[in-house]
Scaffold this active site. Structure first.
Site, short mmCIF file in Angstrom:
data_model
loop_
_atom_site.label_atom_id
_atom_site.label_comp_id
_atom_site.label_asym_id
_atom_site.label_seq_id
_atom_site.Cartn_x
_atom_site.Cartn_y
_atom_site.Cartn_z
N SER A 127 24.82 -4.07 11.99
CA SER A 127 23.87 -3.09 11.44
C SER A 127 22.90 -2.47 12.46
O SER A 127 22.18 -1.53 12.11
CB SER A 127 23.07 -3.71 10.30
OG SER A 127 23.86 -3.82 9.17
N SER B 83 23.38 -1.02 8.72
CA SER B 83 22.38 -0.69 7.71
C SER B 83 21.11 -0.09 8.29
O SER B 83 20.30 0.46 7.55
CB SER B 83 22.02 -1.93 6.90
OG SER B 83 21.46 -2.93 7.75
N LYS C 209 12.40 -1.00 10.78
CA LYS C 209 13.23 -0.91 9.57
C LYS C 209 12.47 -1.52 8.40
O LYS C 209 11.68 -2.47 8.59
CB LYS C 209 14.53 -1.67 9.84
CG LYS C 209 15.56 -1.68 8.76
CD LYS C 209 16.80 -2.45 9.24
CE LYS C 209 17.91 -2.52 8.23
NZ LYS C 209 19.09 -3.24 8.76
#
Lengths: 460, 58
Positions: free
Chosen positions: A173, A149, A74
């Site tokens: 997330s 997220s 990420k």
């Protein structure tokens, strides 16, 4: 193909790391225009690493199960010389001078990082509908969000772009995109995986973990990234467990708690059915199913929101004069944090300690809890509300309702695919374990996966 | 309920007037849910914030 399947091919020389990496890069090139799962693709760096991985294997140097396999991280994980945007305009040009601890461990383990995945701005949201880099789309249905997220990581794994993608989890997330994208997502115990070099959202709630196509793959990834790191003050010296234990088919002597309160209220009936079916399968595999009353999760969620909003607002304070550089949803959350009183933050942290003690008492009677990960499957892009029994609920609050509390208490939790809703979209089962009991929840999840079969991911 | 506009104004937070329609009810809800919890905290309870001193550091 899973990590363990690829490892077999790699070790028997049926495929090389360069070939696997090229396949990954080709798939990203073909699918990213539709999914928008990646912000940055590091093709040159990846191919160079893959060549090195092949050379090492040829010389008998084996760095472990991720050696030579394409993975992603990420865009919150610092990567030396590669921009790390945190999905934001504020950090769009930030090029770190060092790698995050997780990146170091992945590369020391021979993994080939092919890129940085898209995400909700600043990791502060559940949709990954990013105003600066565009929305991540769900591989199961391009009109749906991938969750957040860590939405790009979920989409990249579900679309077969990489074998594993790292996510971060402050209020769900990792588990939310895992649930929405039909993959496995593991949030380890707070302190199990180093936060060093990860752009923080919240100092006391951030957790790092993998998203993968199978439970065993999550165990492989955790084995590589877990462990003490002196550079993270919250890093634990608790010994790293054996996450790849041989017996992953039995649940004998495991006490599975099924909540009688909170977790089966206001949700899609398909989500409830799928979790109850998983508990039934666990019982057939030898688990003792125990009905339990869980602590006040709604209260813990409120405590978590006060802590999160206050810490995130404190962190972003220097940038908040540049209001036009934030997306409206993230800005609204940061404004909430700035309006809270200092006494509220301190009291939230005091309440957190009390709720942790309540959970520790609960885990004297059970080894893990089975709950839905999210009340529904993925919402549509741009959808603002869900409706339950005639009542509207904000998509962010709804999607975090079953997962946020686990960040507040710091326990480990895994989301595994658990059937489909009426529209054919994946649903998730959350298995919550006691502190540092990752091996147990991985064993339970793996037994369920073996018994029920892996979810077939969408053709793209 | 608290007067959030006044608090923001006093703190010079620069929150535009158009944002209050959404922001104020969210803050009211959070306040209503959080405030009663405070009375449940035993006096001696310390916060769960982590702070460590390392004796080997200067």
């Amino acid at each position: 193909m899973t990590i363990l399947e690829a490892v077999r091919l790699l070790r028997t020389k049926k495929v090389s790391s360069v070939e696997l990496t090229q396949l990954s890069l080709h798939r990203i090139a073909r699918l990213n225009p539709r999914l928008n799962a990646f912000i940055t693709v590091t093709e040159e760096r990846a191919l160079s690493r893959a060549r090195q991985a092949d050379e090492e294997l040829a010389r008998g140097i084996d760095r472990g199960l991720l050696h030579g396999l394409p993975v992603a991280v990420k865009d919150v994980f610092s990567t030396k010389g590669v921009r790390t945007t945190c999905g934001s305009k504020i950090f769009a040009g930030f090029v770190p001078e060092r790698d995050a601890a997780v990146v170091e461990r992945l590369e020391a383990g021979g993994a080939v990082i092919v890129g940085k995945t898209n995400m909700h701005e600043l990791a502060f949201g559940v949709t990954s509908n990013n105003p600066h880099f565009g929305p991540v789309r769900n591989p199961w249905n391009l009109d749906r969000v991938a969750g957040g997220s860590s939405g790009g990581s979920g989409a990249a794994v579900a679309a077969g772009m990489v074998f594993m993608a790292m996510g971060s989890d402050t209020g769900g997330s990792i588990r939310i995109p895992a649930s929405f994208c039909g993959v496995t997502g593991l949030k380890p115990t707070f302190g199990r995986v180093s936060r060093f070099g990860v752009m923080p959202l919240d100092f006391s709630l951030d957790h790092m973990g993998p998203l993968t196509r199978s439970v065993r793959d999550a165990a492989v990834a955790l084995s590589v990234i877990a462990g003490y790191d002196a550079r993270d003050e919250t890093s634990s010296r608790d010994p790293v467990g054996n996450y790849l234990a041989e017996d992953n088919t039995s649940m004998r002597s495991v006490r599975v708690g099924v909540p009688t309160n909170y977790y089966f209220e206001k949700l899609d009936p398909a989500a409830e059915r799928s979790v109850r079916q998983a508990a039934k399968v666990a019982g057939e595999l030898g688990a003792e199913i125990v009905e339990v009353t869980v602590p006040d999760i709604a209260a813990i969620n409120v405590i978590g929101r006060v802590i999160l909003h206050a810490e995130a607002a404190a962190l972003m304070e220097p940038y908040l004069r540049r209001r036009e550089d934030f997306g409206p949803d993230v800005l609204a959350l940061l404004d909430q944090g700035r309006l809270l009183a200092a006494t509220d933050y301190v009291n939230a942290q005091r309440l957190r300690r009390l709720k942790l003690q309540e959970f520790i008492r609960l885990f004297a009677d059970v080894d893990c809890l089975f709950t839905p990960t999210t009340p529904t499957a993925a919402p549509r892009l741009g959808q603002a509300w869900f409706e339950f029994e005639g009542e509207k609920e904000d998509v962010r609050l709804s999607s975090t309702r079953f997962v946020r509390a686990v960040n507040v208490i710091g326990f480990p939790a895994i989301s595994v695919p658990c059937g489909l809703d009426a529209d054919g979209m994946p649903l998730g089962l959350q298995i919550i374990g006691g502190p540092f009991q990752e091996a147990l929840i991985l064993r339970v999840a793996s037994a369920l996966e073996t018994a029920s079969g892996r979810l077939r991911l969408p053709e793209l | 309920m608290k007067n959030w506009r006044l608090i923001a104004s006093g703190m010079n937070l620069g929150i535009p007037e158009t944002n209050w329609e959404l922001l104020a009810p969210v803050m009211d809800d959070l306040e209503a849910a959080f405030r009663p919890l405070i009375s449940l905290i035993p006096f001696e309870t310390e916060p769960a914030v982590i702070f460590q001193l390392f004796p080997h550091l200067p």
